[in-house]
Design a protein around this motif. Structure first.
Motif, PDB file in Angstrom:
ATOM      1  N   GLY A   1       0.811  -1.206   0.000  1.00  8.77           N
ATOM      2  CA  GLY A   1       0.000   0.000   0.000  1.00  8.77           C
ATOM      3  C   GLY A   1       0.846   1.258   0.000  1.00  8.77           C
ATOM      4  N   LEU A   2       1.929   1.257   0.804  1.00  7.44           N
ATOM      5  CA  LEU A   2       2.812   2.420   0.838  1.00  7.44           C
ATOM      6  C   LEU A   2       3.542   2.594  -0.487  1.00  7.44           C
ATOM      7  N   PHE A   3       3.864   1.505  -1.146  1.00  8.78           N
ATOM      8  CA  PHE A   3       4.547   1.596  -2.435  1.00  8.78           C
ATOM      9  C   PHE A   3       3.640   2.254  -3.486  1.00  8.78           C
ATOM     10  N   ILE A   4       2.363   1.842  -3.464  1.00 11.88           N
ATOM     11  CA  ILE A   4       1.413   2.434  -4.413  1.00 11.88           C
ATOM     12  C   ILE A   4       1.185   3.917  -4.101  1.00 11.88           C
ATOM     13  N   ALA A   5       1.063   4.207  -2.788  1.00 12.84           N
ATOM     14  CA  ALA A   5       0.865   5.610  -2.405  1.00 12.84           C
ATOM     15  C   ALA A   5       2.092   6.444  -2.731  1.00 12.84           C
ATOM     16  N   GLY A   6       3.255   5.851  -2.588  1.00 14.62           N
ATOM     17  CA  GLY A   6       4.481   6.581  -2.880  1.00 14.62           C
ATOM     18  C   GLY A   6       4.659   6.862  -4.348  1.00 14.62           C
TER      19      GLY A   6
ATOM     20  N   TYR B   1       7.658   3.199   4.907  1.00 13.62           N
ATOM     21  CA  TYR B   1       7.850   1.980   4.108  1.00 13.62           C
ATOM     22  C   TYR B   1       9.045   1.174   4.643  1.00 13.62           C
ATOM     23  N   LEU B   2      10.162   1.846   4.816  1.00 17.01           N
ATOM     24  CA  LEU B   2      11.355   1.156   5.332  1.00 17.01           C
ATOM     25  C   LEU B   2      11.180   0.742   6.787  1.00 17.01           C
ATOM     26  N   PHE B   3      10.406   1.546   7.547  1.00 21.21           N
ATOM     27  CA  PHE B   3      10.201   1.213   8.960  1.00 21.21           C
ATOM     28  C   PHE B   3       9.473  -0.127   9.101  1.00 21.21           C
ATOM     29  N   VAL B   4       8.458  -0.357   8.262  1.00 22.62           N
ATOM     30  CA  VAL B   4       7.733  -1.640   8.310  1.00 22.62           C
ATOM     31  C   VAL B   4       8.683  -2.789   7.979  1.00 22.62           C
ATOM     32  N   TYR B   5       9.484  -2.585   6.940  1.00 21.82           N
ATOM     33  CA  TYR B   5      10.414  -3.640   6.527  1.00 21.82           C
ATOM     34  C   TYR B   5      11.438  -3.937   7.626  1.00 21.82           C
ATOM     35  N   ILE B   6      12.059  -2.904   8.181  1.00 18.31           N
ATOM     36  CA  ILE B   6      13.092  -3.098   9.206  1.00 18.31           C
ATOM     37  C   ILE B   6      12.496  -3.707  10.474  1.00 18.31           C
ATOM     38  N   THR B   7      11.272  -3.284  10.821  1.00 15.76           N
ATOM     39  CA  THR B   7      10.625  -3.849  12.011  1.00 15.76           C
ATOM     40  C   THR B   7      10.394  -5.348  11.850  1.00 15.76           C
TER      41      THR B   7
END
Length: 303
Positions: free
Chosen positions: A10-15, A28-34
């Protein structure tokens, strides 16, 4: 994982619509790193628990290396989260556009470059080590078994000569295939121990005391090698006595110290018998005490 992928999608599409938003990029990166940190943390717990339960040394070391790699990855995750918070809230805590002259300088490169590199290296090495060490350790064990089998041959032949019944079957005492070394060594150790049992009535307490006294003068009495030397002298005298049909005039020699406490596995028994066999063939103390005992017995008239 499904939740993380869904949010990141969803963040990728919004971005794509607002591609220059640093907040969306940071989220976006925060979700991935978490998610990465949670996964690495679980892997850290699992590898550490398994390393505490593992009985194989290479596996235990490998799992602990993997645990250390996970710890390094968590350091990287914490650093990235700190960076993303600074970027998302525009706090200016981390400057951008810097270059690393090495993986450790400036200091930030230790967290951004060195930590993930060390993490990958430790995890891969730790998970690969048991697979590489196992065949090497098995090869070393087979060679040790083959050498031990041959080293025990002189002692075995002496015992088999006076007690032929201990031999379970006719085997080749020379060349032994490494694939069968475990079987042959097991059988040889059993036969030697059976031979020692058949000599119980011929074990001279006087020879045991004389050998202990001689070793005490050399400062070697209360050592494992000293105990093996005493046992070798008792066995050598017992073999000679059985050959001539002479039983000891004094007390029967006791078992070697530590016999009951010794681990009852092949390696422990073999290492003990190797010490005995070495002293049996090469010890000057054994040679002197058994020769003296033989002369005393010859001096006594046979009834």
């Amino acid at each position: 994982m499904v939740s993380a992928v869904s949010v990141m999608s969803g963040l990728f599409i919004a971005g794509d619509e607002d591609r220059f938003s640093p907040q969306l990029y940071a989220l976006y990166l925060f979700v991935y790193i978490t998610y990465l940190g949670i996964t690495v943390g679980e892997f850290l717990v699992q590898t550490w628990k398994q390393s505490c339960r593992s009985r194989r040394t290479s596996q235990r070391i490998g799992l602990r290396l993997a645990s250390a790699g996970c710890a390094s990855a968590l350091v990287y995750c914490c650093y990235k989260i700190f960076t993303l918070v600074s970027l998302g809230f525009d706090l200016g805590l981390i400057t951008h556009g810097y270059r690393c002259s090495s993986i450790f300088t400036p200091v930030r490169c230790t967290f951004s470059v060195a930590a993930p590199a060390v993490s990958v290296l430790l995890v891969v090495s730790g998970l690969t080590l048991p697979a590489l060490a196992w065949p090497i350790s098995q090869l070393a064990r087979k060679r040790w078994e083959t050498r031990s089998f041959k080293a025990l041959a002189p002692l075995w032949s002496e015992l088999a000569e006076v007690s032929p019944d201990i031999v379970l079957a006719t085997i080749n005492s020379g060349e032994v295939a490494e694939a069968d070394a475990d079987f042959f060594l097991h059988r040889r150790v059993i036969e030697i121990n059976d031979g020692i049992l058949t000599l119980r009535a011929y074990r001279s307490g006087r020879v045991q005391q004389a050998t202990t006294h001689a070793l005490a003068q050399l400062g070697e009495a209360d050592t494992l090698r000293g105990y093996a030397t005493v046992e070798a002298a008792v066995l050598k005298d017992a073999v000679r006595a059985k050959h001539r049909g002479l039983r000891p005039n004094g007390d029967i020699a006791r078992p070697a110290p530590g016999t009951d406490e010794r681990e009852g596995n092949l390696r422990a028994e073999t290492e003990w018998l190797l010490l005995v066999a070495q002293a049996y063939a090469n010890s000057d103390v054994v040679r002197a005490t058994t020769t003296e005992a033989a002369q005393e017995k010859e001096a006594v008239p046979t009834p």
